[in-house]
Design an enzyme around this catalytic site. Structure first.
Site, PDB file in Angstrom:
ATOM      1  N   SER A 172      -7.768  -0.784  -2.968  1.00 51.87           N
ATOM      2  CA  SER A 172      -7.020  -1.612  -1.996  1.00 51.87           C
ATOM      3  C   SER A 172      -7.985  -2.749  -1.381  1.00 51.87           C
ATOM      4  O   SER A 172      -9.277  -2.732  -1.380  1.00 51.87           O
ATOM      5  CB  SER A 172      -6.905  -0.762  -0.950  1.00 51.87           C
ATOM      6  OG  SER A 172      -5.957  -1.412   0.072  1.00 51.87           O
TER       7      SER A 172
ATOM      8  N   LYS B  35      -4.223   6.604  -2.229  1.00 50.23           N
ATOM      9  CA  LYS B  35      -3.790   5.210  -2.327  1.00 50.23           C
ATOM     10  C   LYS B  35      -2.323   4.973  -2.023  1.00 50.23           C
ATOM     11  O   LYS B  35      -1.879   3.986  -1.228  1.00 50.23           O
ATOM     12  CB  LYS B  35      -4.062   4.497  -3.701  1.00 50.23           C
ATOM     13  CG  LYS B  35      -3.722   3.295  -3.845  1.00 50.23           C
ATOM     14  CD  LYS B  35      -4.524   2.219  -2.893  1.00 50.23           C
ATOM     15  CE  LYS B  35      -3.711   0.723  -2.734  1.00 50.23           C
ATOM     16  NZ  LYS B  35      -3.177  -0.165  -3.475  1.00 50.23           N
TER      17      LYS B  35
ATOM     18  N   HIS C  19      -2.028   5.453   1.686  1.00 51.82           N
ATOM     19  CA  HIS C  19      -2.630   4.324   2.244  1.00 51.82           C
ATOM     20  C   HIS C  19      -1.547   3.365   2.447  1.00 51.82           C
ATOM     21  O   HIS C  19      -1.379   2.655   3.463  1.00 51.82           O
ATOM     22  CB  HIS C  19      -3.908   3.761   1.408  1.00 51.82           C
ATOM     23  CG  HIS C  19      -4.193   2.404   1.992  1.00 51.82           C
ATOM     24  ND1 HIS C  19      -3.627   1.144   1.251  1.00 51.82           N
ATOM     25  CD2 HIS C  19      -5.231   1.833   2.616  1.00 51.82           C
ATOM     26  CE1 HIS C  19      -3.995   0.081   1.935  1.00 51.82           C
ATOM     27  NE2 HIS C  19      -5.167   0.430   2.730  1.00 51.82           N
ATOM     28  N   ASN C  20      -0.749   3.047   1.301  1.00 57.13           N
ATOM     29  CA  ASN C  20       0.214   2.033   1.242  1.00 57.13           C
ATOM     30  C   ASN C  20       1.632   2.314   2.066  1.00 57.13           C
ATOM     31  O   ASN C  20       2.034   1.221   2.870  1.00 57.13           O
ATOM     32  CB  ASN C  20       0.731   1.610  -0.235  1.00 57.13           C
ATOM     33  CG  ASN C  20      -0.319   0.803  -0.935  1.00 57.13           C
ATOM     34  OD1 ASN C  20      -1.521   0.967  -0.611  1.00 57.13           O
ATOM     35  ND2 ASN C  20       0.122   0.306  -1.964  1.00 57.13           N
TER      36      ASN C  20
ATOM     37  N   GLU D  84       0.435   1.764   5.314  1.00 59.53           N
ATOM     38  CA  GLU D  84       0.404   0.125   5.541  1.00 59.53           C
ATOM     39  C   GLU D  84       1.741  -0.649   5.834  1.00 59.53           C
ATOM     40  O   GLU D  84       1.988  -1.421   6.614  1.00 59.53           O
ATOM     41  CB  GLU D  84      -0.114  -0.706   4.306  1.00 59.53           C
ATOM     42  CG  GLU D  84      -0.163  -1.869   4.057  1.00 59.53           C
ATOM     43  CD  GLU D  84      -0.605  -2.141   2.800  1.00 59.53           C
ATOM     44  OE1 GLU D  84      -1.697  -1.806   2.219  1.00 59.53           O
ATOM     45  OE2 GLU D  84       0.069  -3.034   1.924  1.00 59.53           O
TER      46      GLU D  84
HETATM   47  P1  NAP Z   1      -0.748  -9.257 -12.176  1.00 60.91           P
HETATM   48  O1  NAP Z   1      -1.660 -10.203 -11.451  1.00 60.91           O
HETATM   49  O2  NAP Z   1       0.713  -9.374 -12.315  1.00 60.91           O
HETATM   50  O3  NAP Z   1      -1.368  -8.891 -13.697  1.00 60.91           O
HETATM   51  C1  NAP Z   1      -0.824  -8.218 -14.504  1.00 60.91           C
HETATM   52  C2  NAP Z   1      -1.981  -7.598 -15.629  1.00 60.91           C
HETATM   53  O4  NAP Z   1      -1.396  -6.684 -16.316  1.00 60.91           O
HETATM   54  C3  NAP Z   1      -2.132  -9.108 -16.433  1.00 60.91           C
HETATM   55  O5  NAP Z   1      -3.392  -8.923 -17.197  1.00 60.91           O
HETATM   56  C4  NAP Z   1      -1.141  -8.742 -17.565  1.00 60.91           C
HETATM   57  O6  NAP Z   1      -1.496  -9.171 -19.074  1.00 60.91           O
HETATM   58  C5  NAP Z   1      -1.187  -7.219 -17.806  1.00 60.91           C
HETATM   59  N1  NAP Z   1      -0.132  -6.339 -18.559  1.00 60.91           N
HETATM   60  C6  NAP Z   1       1.235  -6.472 -18.090  1.00 60.91           C
HETATM   61  N2  NAP Z   1       1.923  -5.736 -18.839  1.00 60.91           N
HETATM   62  C7  NAP Z   1       1.064  -5.605 -19.959  1.00 60.91           C
HETATM   63  C8  NAP Z   1       1.300  -4.642 -21.199  1.00 60.91           C
HETATM   64  N3  NAP Z   1       2.338  -4.167 -21.198  1.00 60.91           N
HETATM   65  N4  NAP Z   1       0.179  -4.614 -22.029  1.00 60.91           N
HETATM   66  C9  NAP Z   1      -0.925  -5.242 -21.654  1.00 60.91           C
HETATM   67  N5  NAP Z   1      -1.220  -5.948 -20.440  1.00 60.91           N
HETATM   68  C10 NAP Z   1      -0.197  -5.946 -19.545  1.00 60.91           C
HETATM   69  O7  NAP Z   1      -1.051  -7.848 -11.474  1.00 60.91           O
HETATM   70  P2  NAP Z   1      -2.322  -7.426 -10.325  1.00 60.91           P
HETATM   71  O8  NAP Z   1      -1.788  -7.885  -9.253  1.00 60.91           O
HETATM   72  O9  NAP Z   1      -3.637  -7.877 -10.875  1.00 60.91           O
HETATM   73  O10 NAP Z   1      -1.951  -5.665 -10.323  1.00 60.91           O
HETATM   74  C11 NAP Z   1      -2.629  -5.049 -11.239  1.00 60.91           C
HETATM   75  C12 NAP Z   1      -2.263  -3.607 -10.809  1.00 60.91           C
HETATM   76  O11 NAP Z   1      -3.117  -3.500  -9.546  1.00 60.91           O
HETATM   77  C13 NAP Z   1      -0.860  -3.078 -10.669  1.00 60.91           C
HETATM   78  O12 NAP Z   1      -1.002  -1.793 -10.828  1.00 60.91           O
HETATM   79  C14 NAP Z   1      -0.789  -3.326  -8.944  1.00 60.91           C
HETATM   80  O13 NAP Z   1       0.097  -2.548  -8.432  1.00 60.91           O
HETATM   81  C15 NAP Z   1      -2.360  -3.015  -8.568  1.00 60.91           C
HETATM   82  N6  NAP Z   1      -2.871  -3.468  -7.183  1.00 60.91           N
HETATM   83  C16 NAP Z   1      -2.499  -4.805  -7.029  1.00 60.91           C
HETATM   84  C17 NAP Z   1      -2.963  -5.371  -5.878  1.00 60.91           C
HETATM   85  C18 NAP Z   1      -2.596  -6.862  -5.340  1.00 60.91           C
HETATM   86  O14 NAP Z   1      -2.698  -6.888  -4.058  1.00 60.91           O
HETATM   87  N7  NAP Z   1      -2.298  -7.645  -6.450  1.00 60.91           N
HETATM   88  C19 NAP Z   1      -3.769  -4.410  -4.705  1.00 60.91           C
HETATM   89  C20 NAP Z   1      -3.930  -3.110  -5.411  1.00 60.91           C
HETATM   90  C21 NAP Z   1      -3.501  -2.808  -6.571  1.00 60.91           C
HETATM   91  P3  NAP Z   1      -0.749 -10.673 -19.497  1.00 60.91           P
HETATM   92  O15 NAP Z   1      -1.970 -11.778 -18.821  1.00 60.91           O
HETATM   93  O16 NAP Z   1      -0.894 -10.755 -20.818  1.00 60.91           O
HETATM   94  O17 NAP Z   1       0.414 -10.763 -18.923  1.00 60.91           O
END
Ligand code: NAP
Length: 481
Positions: A131, A185, A188-189, A192
């Site tokens: 988080s 987690k 937590h959300n 939130e």
């Molecule tokens: P993001 O910016 O949308 O990036 C998604 C990533 O996943 C990219 O690297 C994408 O690759 C890859 N991806 C998606 N589908 C795929 C597939 N089928 N095969 C291989 N790679 C794939 O997402 P993010 O915000 O970093 O979030 C990532 C994770 O962390 C999620 O589970 C999210 O819920 C969690 N999270 C996010 C936050 C936040 O604040 N953003 C906070 C905590 C946790 P490409 O470049 O090839 O599309």
């Protein structure tokens, strides 16, 4: 030949890229892979001096080859199918004792399944909640780890190095087996959601009930951030309310559509709470508020039919604002009490032995709900003979006694003015029901017995009984069954 990287990471999206830079900055060599190569290139261009600690890879096999065994690989891709796909690919290139760490927002039930599926493979699996959003991933997130304790020991050094710190203590911990980290987690959300919704409700009372402009409301929140409500969410609320739209000069918040998105963790919190029979009404109300926000067309139509709530909150605005600050504190206590009660129940159900004081400690910095309030929660749960419910911890009893009359006044006045405060009113209803020694479900139980012969217990005798309201032929005699 084995590689030189200490750890690998798949998925250079917002979270993965920032987590990778954080890891590289702490002196760990990291191998990275992203499905779309262009994203890897863009990431490297922005890595600056940290580039020397980063090994770019363009296939999963290259990634595995680049890491020194036993290999820990963080998977930071979209939750769901993409995680299963990455695990399947990794199974083809990793070997015994390597560790797959899913750091996305997985449903903990998926994590339990993946943990079981990988059991027989020689690979180990960690489900890790992270988080703090983009900024946290880059500079120090809160890290909630679930899996085998020996797996945690093998990655503890790198994870504690990249985690946020609260007074020097790292906000990363092993919380229990299999799905424990992702469950925590999720809750937590959920908390939130409730926290954000209650802040939004108070903002609504200031905007619509007191007629205050955004900038002034922001100043009030900034003031509260210096008191007991001090927290990241209050801080960013003040900052958001102060921001102006460069094109129109209006407060940005005034031009944002009132429709909130959600990705599932709030809903999962509520589903799990319901499944375990733990009331989490403030979280439920917050999830429902986002759902209703999405029904904009219906809301506008209903406003035309029923009329807009135009009543203002009467009385002295300064007194109202003081009440609102305390109302928010009381609502927050109830919401956190619910969230921790859900975790306690899950801990029993799944045999995790969740250390609740540790959960509160690793939320004190790095994560979105970080606040000094969590320090008080950690102390309350760590105290000898600590209460089951936060509402019964002595320090919180004192706070709630002081704050609940304000919550009551604010909910009553909002409801008279027709202004919706679903999370605050749910929090109040939960508190009132929780502290009511003689409730009203004696009548519910009587009704159930009347139409379904479900029986009831008596205050004055042991056993199960039926009431004297039906024919003997239908329900049997009104005596002990
Ligand atoms: P993001 O910016 O949308 O990036 C998604 C990533 O996943 C990219 O690297 C994408 O690759 C890859 N991806 C998606 N589908 C795929 C597939 N089928 N095969 C291989 N790679 C794939 O997402 P993010 O915000 O970093 O979030 C990532 C994770 O962390 C999620 O589970 C999210 O819920 C969690 N999270 C996010 C936050 C936040 O604040 N953003 C906070 C905590 C946790 P490409 O470049 O090839 O599309």
């Amino acid at each position: 030949m084995d590689g030189t990287a200490d750890i690998g990471l798949i998925g250079l999206g917002v979270m993965g890229a920032n987590l990778s830079l954080n890891i590289a900055e702490k002196g760990h060599r990291i191998a990275v892979f992203n499905r779309t190569a262009a994203r890897t290139e863009a990431f490297l261009e922005n890595a600056g001096a940290l580039r020397s600690n980063i090994v770019p890879c363009y296939t999963i096999a290259d990634l595995a080859a680049a890491i020194r065994p036993p290999r820990p690989v963080i998977v930071m891709v979209q939750a769901g199918k993409a995680v299963d796909e990455q695990i399947a690919l990794l199974r083809g290139v990793l070997s015994d004792n390597d560790i797959i760490i899913d750091a996305g927002n997985a449903n903990f039930r998926d994590t339990m399944r993946r943990f079981d599926e990988l059991k027989s493979t020689g690979l180990t699996f960690i489900g890790m909640g992270v988080s703090g959003g983009e900024e946290g991933a880059r500079n120090g997130p809160s890290i909630m780890v679930g899996g085998r304790e020996e797996s945690w020991k093998r990655v503890e050094a790198v994870l504690t190095a990249i985690a946020a710190r609260y007074k020097g203590e790292p906000c990363a911990a092993w919380l229990g087996e299999n799905g424990a980290g992702h469950f925590v987690k999720t809750i937590h959300n959920g908390i939130e959601y409730a926290d954000m919704q209650m802040i939004a409700e108070i903002y609504g009372l200031m905007r619509d009930g007191l007629g205050m402009p955004a900038r002034e409301i922001g100043e009030v929140f900034a003031g509260w951030n210096k008191g007991r409500l001090n927290s990241y969410l209050i801080e960013i609320t003040a900052a958001v309310l102060a921001a102006e739209d460069p094109e129109t000069g209006q407060p940005v918040v005034d031009i944002i559509l009132d429709r909130a998105g959600q990705k599932g963790t709030g809903r999962w919190s509520v589903i799990e709470a319901q499944t375990m029979g733990v009331p989490a009404t403030a979280i439920e109300a917050a999830v429902a508020a986002r759902v209703i926000s999405g029904m904009r067309g219906e809301r506008l139509a209903a406003e035309r039919v029923y009329g807009k709530a135009t009543a203002r909150l009467d009385g002295d605005p300064a007194t109202s604002l003081r009440d609102m600050e305390l109302a928010l504190l009381a609502g927050k206590i109830a919401a956190y009490a619910q969230g921790f009660a859900v975790m306690d129940a899950a801990s029993n159900e799944f045999g995790w032995g969740l250390p609740l004081p540790t959960v509160a400690r690793i939320w004190r910095a790095g994560c979105i709900i970080r606040s000094q309030f969590l320090d008080a929660i950690a102390e309350a749960f760590a105290a000898a003979g600590s209460a089951d419910n936060l509402l019964m911890a002595p320090s919180f009893v004192a706070m709630m006694k002081e704050a609940h009359p304000s919550l009551r006044r604010i909910v009553a006045r909002a409801s008279e003015a027709g202004l919706p405060v679903p999370a605050l009113s749910s929090a109040l209803a939960y508190f009132d029901a929780y502290r009511q020694g003689r409730g009203t479900t004696n009548l519910v139980q009587a009704q159930r017995d009347f139409f379904g012969a479900h029986g009831f217990e008596r205050l004055d005798a042991d056993g199960a009984f039926h009431g004297p309201w039906s024919s003997a032929a239908q329900h049997g005699d009104p005596k002990q069954v």
